[in-house]
Write a protein that holds these residues in place. Structure first.
Motif, short mmCIF file in Angstrom:
data_model
loop_
_atom_site.label_atom_id
_atom_site.label_comp_id
_atom_site.label_asym_id
_atom_site.label_seq_id
_atom_site.Cartn_x
_atom_site.Cartn_y
_atom_site.Cartn_z
N SER A 44 6.44 -31.49 21.60
CA SER A 44 6.43 -32.72 22.68
C SER A 44 8.02 -32.86 23.18
N ALA A 45 7.80 -33.39 24.28
CA ALA A 45 9.46 -33.44 24.99
C ALA A 45 9.33 -34.60 25.90
N GLY A 46 10.09 -35.70 25.65
CA GLY A 46 10.39 -36.97 26.33
C GLY A 46 8.78 -37.82 26.22
N GLY A 47 8.08 -37.60 25.07
CA GLY A 47 7.11 -38.08 24.94
C GLY A 47 5.60 -37.40 25.51
N ARG A 48 5.99 -36.47 26.23
CA ARG A 48 4.66 -35.52 26.77
C ARG A 48 4.33 -34.31 25.64
N ARG A 49 3.33 -34.34 25.53
CA ARG A 49 2.88 -33.15 24.69
C ARG A 49 2.78 -31.65 25.50
N ARG A 98 -8.50 -25.42 36.66
CA ARG A 98 -8.94 -25.91 35.64
C ARG A 98 -8.79 -25.11 34.34
N VAL A 99 -8.48 -25.78 33.16
CA VAL A 99 -8.05 -25.12 31.88
C VAL A 99 -9.22 -25.84 30.72
N ALA A 100 -9.85 -24.89 30.04
CA ALA A 100 -10.78 -25.29 29.27
C ALA A 100 -10.05 -24.96 27.74
N ALA A 101 -10.33 -26.10 26.75
CA ALA A 101 -9.51 -26.02 25.64
C ALA A 101 -10.60 -25.77 24.42
N TYR A 102 -9.93 -24.60 23.59
CA TYR A 102 -10.89 -24.10 22.53
C TYR A 102 -10.11 -24.18 21.18
N ASP A 103 -10.88 -24.27 20.07
CA ASP A 103 -10.00 -24.39 18.84
C ASP A 103 -9.71 -22.75 18.36
N ALA A 104 -9.31 -22.95 17.07
CA ALA A 104 -8.87 -21.41 16.52
C ALA A 104 -10.03 -20.36 16.37
N HIS A 105 -11.36 -20.88 16.26
CA HIS A 105 -12.28 -20.02 16.00
C HIS A 105 -12.95 -19.98 17.64
N GLY A 106 -12.39 -20.43 18.62
CA GLY A 106 -12.96 -20.25 19.84
C GLY A 106 -14.11 -21.10 20.21
N LEU A 107 -14.25 -22.14 19.75
CA LEU A 107 -15.19 -23.14 19.86
C LEU A 107 -14.81 -24.23 20.80
N PRO A 108 -15.45 -24.85 21.47
CA PRO A 108 -14.95 -26.04 22.57
C PRO A 108 -14.20 -26.99 21.70
N LYS A 109 -12.89 -27.44 22.02
CA LYS A 109 -12.26 -28.17 21.46
C LYS A 109 -12.95 -29.43 21.39
N THR A 110 -12.47 -30.37 20.43
CA THR A 110 -13.37 -31.79 20.40
C THR A 110 -11.92 -32.85 20.18
N GLY A 111 -12.12 -33.81 20.42
CA GLY A 111 -11.20 -35.08 20.06
C GLY A 111 -10.87 -35.69 21.65
N GLY A 112 -10.29 -36.82 21.54
CA GLY A 112 -10.22 -37.55 22.81
C GLY A 112 -8.99 -37.00 23.53
N PRO A 113 -9.45 -36.74 24.88
CA PRO A 113 -8.42 -36.17 25.81
C PRO A 113 -7.00 -36.97 25.84
N VAL A 114 -5.92 -36.17 25.79
CA VAL A 114 -4.61 -36.85 25.93
C VAL A 114 -3.95 -36.10 27.10
N PRO A 115 -3.02 -36.72 27.91
CA PRO A 115 -1.99 -36.01 28.44
C PRO A 115 -1.35 -35.05 27.89
N ARG A 117 -2.14 -32.79 32.03
CA ARG A 117 -3.69 -32.66 32.21
C ARG A 117 -4.21 -33.33 30.77
N GLU A 118 -5.22 -34.00 30.97
CA GLU A 118 -6.14 -34.64 30.20
C GLU A 118 -7.06 -33.78 29.43
N LEU A 119 -6.57 -33.35 28.22
CA LEU A 119 -7.37 -32.47 27.51
C LEU A 119 -7.30 -32.83 26.01
N PRO A 120 -8.04 -32.26 25.15
CA PRO A 120 -8.18 -32.60 23.62
C PRO A 120 -7.01 -32.07 23.16
N PRO A 121 -6.44 -32.72 22.34
CA PRO A 121 -5.00 -32.51 21.64
C PRO A 121 -5.19 -30.88 21.29
N LEU A 122 -4.08 -30.05 21.86
CA LEU A 122 -3.93 -28.46 21.42
C LEU A 122 -3.18 -28.41 20.39
#
Length: 466
Positions: free
Chosen positions: A327-332, A356-373, A391-396
């Protein structure tokens, strides 16, 4: 034939999961390009079917070998714009689906030939053809679209007054700029008043010159226009085709013969980068052309198209590991291995080329969790190397993955060698009932290959100059 957005997303998720499980993207290979083989085939089929619906019933089989072989057959050759995906296996796959190739350089011509594309299904377009390029095209029997008056003079010297001869004679035409205006992206607009492409039709004396040039050269049998590109409305594209069609009619009338027998209407169908929906489609464009220029489809003219982005963009993605989350300046910020080297246009012109950017976890499954900028950053050593900002995405987190969507055209094949980052490997994938299967398209560039490409064999070359 089409793929629904939900189906596309589900198959994409399966491909990412399999790519991670099979090690195609890993610590050793942290970025990879993936191409959807079923999607490419579906896109090619949709293009063929779209024009088949508006062509006369007795036209040559659309998109099949020999389509516009006889003048005025009313057939169509769909020539894929090689620059959109300059990968030999892709060209071969499209050839299997009935497409030829549109090339704009000696390198692209070499790729088309390596893919086994017959010369009579290749079209050469370029505003800067050398004598050597023209001579090679003529020797092979590749179709050539002349881009300027000076190039036509050059061609005169090569073919002589009688024009090309023999069973493999090249079809020759002239590219015309109908000067109908630009689209939303100036750098992509090819039919403006001052475009570098073609003979500017509305310039003083240009139309009269074109009429005389054709009457003097019966071997000029084609007209070419490419109006569309990303950001261009379909109506503007159709208007450009209408203008060139009317020019063909005038040339034939003045010449007193059916001299122009084929119209090359270019490509440039824009792509929707905002969702999985394929809009506009080739069917929509073909129907608009039929309504705007009905004579185009009455069987008197063979047709050539040059679509690229619209065939490949939605059938590819770039998948990369998240190396660090910070993070930098409050931005992830998610620091990944996909930046300007694979998404050059998006990084340098994000307003014109958002992805568009799609988020996936370490196993390549769609990432879950509330989107954050958060920002999604690339590996290049400059601050602007960002493929997504706020961009609003699940926390990476470290070890997760991101997929840059709709990157099957231009992105996966046109690497930007900033920081000497090696070109990533590319794989095609096909989902069957039981599993996802992959096939290599391009191997990842090795460091030895990168050094050789950068002059490694000549390490002492400059030091020896004293």
């Amino acid at each position: 034939m089409s793929l629904l957005g939900n189906d596309r997303a589900a198959r994409r998720d399966a491909a990412v999961r399999a790519a991670v499980a099979q090690g195609l993207v890993s610590e050793r290979e942290p970025v990879v390009g993936l191409l959807d083989v079923a999607g490419v085939r579906a896109s090619a089929a949709a293009l063929r079917e779209a024009f088949a619906e508006v062509l006369p019933a007795n036209a040559a089989s659309p998109g099949r070998p020999g389509s516009p072989a006889s003048p005025g057959s009313g057939g169509v050759l769909h020539a894929f714009a090689v620059k959109a995906a300059s990968l030999v296996p892709v060209l071969r796959l499209l050839a299997d689906e009935g497409l030829g190739c549109e090339v704009a350089s000696p390198g692209e011509l070499a790729l088309a030939r390596a893919a086994g594309i017959p010369a009579d299904r290749i079209v050469l377009d370029s505003p800067a053809k050398t004598v050597a390029e023209l001579r090679e095209a003529l020797a092979l029997g590749v179709a050539v679209n002349v881009d300027s008056r000076a190039e036509l003079d050059r061609l005169d010297a090569l073919v002589g007054p009688a024009g090309p001869a023999g069973p493999a004679a090249s079809a020759l035409g002239v590219r015309v700029n109908p000067q109908v205006g630009g689209g939303a992206i100036g750098a992509m607009s090819t039919a403006t008043e001052t475009s570098k492409f073609g003979v500017a039709l509305r310039d003083p004396g240009a139309r009269a010159w074109l009429l005389e040039a054709h009457v003097r050269r019966p071997w000029l049998t084609r007209l070419h226009a490419h109006v569309g590109s990303q950001g261009c409305p379909l109506e503007l594209m159709a208007e450009g085709v209408r203008i060139v069609y009317e020019l063909a009619e005038e040339i034939n009338e003045v010449a007193g013969r059916r001299q122009i027998d084929t119209l090359d209407i270019g490509g440039g169908l824009p792509v929707n980068f905002a969702s999985d929906e394929t809009v506009p489609g080739h069917r929509e464009y073909a129907r608009l052309l039929a309504a705007t220029v009905p004579g185009l489809f009455d069987g008197r003219y063979g047709l050539v198209t040059e679509f690229g982005r619209s065939l490949m963009a939605k059938n590819g993605m770039v998948v990369a590991r998240v190396e660090y989350a910070k993070s930098a300046g409050g931005r992830r910020i998610a620091v990944t291995h996909a930046g300007a080297q694979v998404a050059t246009r998006t990084v340098f012109a994000p307003g014109a080329w958002p992805l568009r950017v799609a988020a996936y976890d370490a196993h390549g499954l769609p990432k879950t969790g509330g989107p954050v900028p958060q920002d999604v950053a690339g590996p290049c050593c400059f601050a602007g190397d960002l493929v997504a900002v706020d961009r609003e995405l699940p926390p990476l987190a470290t070890g997760d993955h991101v997929a840059l969507l709709d990157t099957g055209a231009y992105y996966v094949s046109n690497h930007f060698a900033y920081n000497a980052l090696p070109r990533p490997g590319i794989h095609g994938w096909l989902e069957t009932a039981r599993r996802v299967r992959f096939a290599p398209v391009r191997g990842p560039q090795t460091l030895d290959e990168l050094v050789a490409e950068s002059g490694g064999a000549h390490v002492d070359g400059l030091s020896a100059l004293r």
